[in-house]
Design a protein around this motif. Structure first.
Motif, mmCIF file in Angstrom:
data_model
loop_
_atom_site.group_PDB
_atom_site.id
_atom_site.type_symbol
_atom_site.label_atom_id
_atom_site.label_comp_id
_atom_site.label_asym_id
_atom_site.label_seq_id
_atom_site.Cartn_x
_atom_site.Cartn_y
_atom_site.Cartn_z
ATOM 1 N N GLY A 146 0.797 -1.227 0.000
ATOM 2 C CA GLY A 146 0.000 0.000 0.000
ATOM 3 C C GLY A 146 0.820 1.263 0.000
ATOM 4 N N GLU A 147 2.140 1.127 -0.158
ATOM 5 C CA GLU A 147 3.005 2.296 -0.117
ATOM 6 C C GLU A 147 3.516 2.691 -1.493
ATOM 7 N N SER A 148 2.951 2.101 -2.534
ATOM 8 C CA SER A 148 3.421 2.394 -3.886
ATOM 9 C C SER A 148 3.096 3.834 -4.282
ATOM 10 N N LYS A 149 4.037 4.438 -4.982
ATOM 11 C CA LYS A 149 3.857 5.820 -5.442
ATOM 12 C C LYS A 149 3.532 5.859 -6.935
ATOM 13 N N ALA A 150 3.024 4.733 -7.432
ATOM 14 C CA ALA A 150 2.766 4.632 -8.866
ATOM 15 C C ALA A 150 1.717 5.624 -9.348
ATOM 16 N N PHE A 151 0.769 6.031 -8.469
ATOM 17 C CA PHE A 151 -0.317 6.911 -8.893
ATOM 18 C C PHE A 151 -0.118 8.357 -8.431
ATOM 19 N N GLU A 152 1.058 8.672 -7.906
ATOM 20 C CA GLU A 152 1.269 10.025 -7.387
ATOM 21 C C GLU A 152 1.097 11.085 -8.461
ATOM 22 N N ASP A 153 1.612 10.822 -9.662
ATOM 23 C CA ASP A 153 1.519 11.787 -10.750
ATOM 24 C C ASP A 153 0.431 11.416 -11.754
ATOM 25 N N LYS A 154 -0.450 10.497 -11.367
ATOM 26 C CA LYS A 154 -1.504 10.039 -12.286
ATOM 27 C C LYS A 154 -2.880 10.117 -11.624
ATOM 28 N N GLU A 209 -5.635 10.856 -14.228
ATOM 29 C CA GLU A 209 -5.979 9.697 -15.049
ATOM 30 C C GLU A 209 -6.814 8.697 -14.256
ATOM 31 N N LEU A 210 -6.453 8.500 -12.991
ATOM 32 C CA LEU A 210 -7.219 7.596 -12.142
ATOM 33 C C LEU A 210 -8.632 8.123 -11.920
ATOM 34 N N GLY A 211 -8.742 9.428 -11.732
ATOM 35 C CA GLY A 211 -10.055 10.039 -11.553
ATOM 36 C C GLY A 211 -10.949 9.850 -12.765
ATOM 37 N N TYR A 212 -10.375 10.036 -13.963
ATOM 38 C CA TYR A 212 -11.168 9.849 -15.179
ATOM 39 C C TYR A 212 -11.554 8.374 -15.382
ATOM 40 N N ALA A 213 -10.689 7.445 -14.951
ATOM 41 C CA ALA A 213 -11.035 6.023 -15.048
ATOM 42 C C ALA A 213 -12.236 5.710 -14.161
#
Length: 395
Positions: free
Chosen positions: A102-110, A113-117
């Motif tokens: 749960g500590e991944s920073k993969a979505f920090e700059d996305k 994009e996640l919101g639109y998904a």
């Protein structure tokens, strides 16, 4: 998971076996009691109330009852032990420490994009009020035209899933976009015509079904595969009065309406330049299948105080079903690493392909037996090559 399923099946078989044996023992005890009762009744009648019962029958009945109780206790105790062991196996298998992943920073700059998904998923599911509220709170742009098109799609899909299975709007949409669907290679229009034809046959309107077939099916005369299916469908009139017991019964399952609705939704989304399935749904499904493996690997790495250095890669390969594979994946035969945008596959003049990092190492003479001259021998054939001769491969 497969091990748990097999253990559960074994446990179920053991439970059935124990139940059968226990019931058989109880039945024997009941028969012994009935025999003893009949014997006592017969003795009472023959002795005219002298009060001398048949003790042999009572002793036998008592032994059978005690035996049934013993057998029942043994099977219950054994079954309870097996259920307890299986429960511990389940707890061990599903005891996941989600904090390690749960500590991944993969979505920090996305985040956008996640919101639109998420927003698109709400629209696909027909939750338009929720989608509008989410867009407002997340400060995402929801064009009125986009919402209207999704409302149109959801309205048509709802008609297809309704009790009457209305197909008129879906067929009209497919006919209007016939050329576009043909370019995409979609068989939606034919599928909808077939559904309508079968609907008429099932409703007892054989004449209307024949007229409908003559109106729409001739345009597929140049498609051998479609014509074979149409010829097969024409034989359905022989069994019109007993469809459910005919060779065509498989065509009349209720699942066909859901398949048609999903196919229409996929084609509609494709016409809007969107994926046929919800990206959010695919992501969640893929993440759920990968979670046990990733948690296990992350736990082992934490115990050994090792960190995975690649932010955009997993420490272990996670097998995914074919339905979740949307593009080709290349693994370098030299380094065994998966190609990335920074380390793309490169083709040498001989036709063999390796990743760019491996190619650069070969060019620098890092590989044993090579000379740092810029030219090197292909790892898989005698042809000489150089870094300048290699071409980037696009999948």
């Amino acid at each position: 998971m497969d091990t748990l399923i097999r253990d559960c099946e074994k446990l179920a078989k053991h439970q059935n076996s124990s139940s059968t044996k226990t019931l058989a023992s109880i039945d024997q005890a009941i028969k012994a009691l009935q025999t003893a009762r009949n014997s006592i009744d017969a003795s009472s009648n023959s002795n005219s109330g002298t009060g001398m019962p048949n003790t042999e029958g009572l002793v036998n009945a008592k032994q059978q009852v005690e035996k049934a109780q013993q057998v029942s206790d043994e099977h219950i105790r054994e079954l309870y032990t097996n259920v307890s062991k299986y429960g511990k196996h389940v707890e061990k298998a599903f005891k996941l420490d989600l904090s390690v992943v749960g500590e991944s920073k993969a979505f920090e700059d996305k985040k956008e994009e996640l919101g639109y998904a998420i927003l698109q998923h709400f629209l696909r599911e027909g939750d338009f009020v929720l989608a509008a509220e989410f867009a407002n709170e997340s400060r995402l742009d929801l064009p009125r035209e986009t919402r209207m098109r999704f409302e149109q799609m959801y309205g048509i899909v709802s008609l297809m899933r309704s009790e009457g299975h209305e197909l008129g709007a879906a067929i009209a949409w497919a006919v209007e976009r016939r050329e576009e669907l043909e370019i995409q290679g979609s068989g939606l229009e034919f599928t909808l015509h077939r559904l309508r034809f079968l609907q008429l046959v099932e409703g007892g309107m054989g004449t209307d079904a024949l007229v409908y077939a003559r109106e729409w099916f001739p345009r597929y005369s140049k498609d051998p595969a479609r014509m074979d299916e149409i010829e097969h469908l024409m034989g359905i009139f022989i069994y019109a009065k007993r469809l459910q017991t005919s060779p065509y019964a498989y065509l009349f399952t209720e699942h066909r309406w859901e398949q048609g609705a999903r196919m229409f939704a996929a084609a509609f989304c494709a016409s809007m330049g969107l994926a046929s399935t919800s990206p959010l749904s695919v992501t969640v499904d893929a993440g759920a299948s990968a979670l046990p493996v990733v948690c296990k690997v992350s736990g082992l790495m934490r115990e050994r105080k090792v960190e995975w250095s690649q932010q955009n890669e997993l420490a272990v390969e996670v097998p995914l079903p074919d339905s979740m594979r949307f593009h080709s994946v290349f693994a370098c035969p030299v380094s065994k690493e998966q190609a990335t945008p920074d380390n793309p596959p490169m083709a040498m003049p001989c036709g063999h392909v390796v990743c760019k990092a491996s190619l650069e190492k070969l060019a620098r003479g890092v590989r044993p037996g090579t000379v740092a001259s810029g030219r090197f021998k292909c790892p898989y054939c005698p042809v000489m090559s150089s870094l300048a001769d290699a071409k980037k491969v696009y999948f």
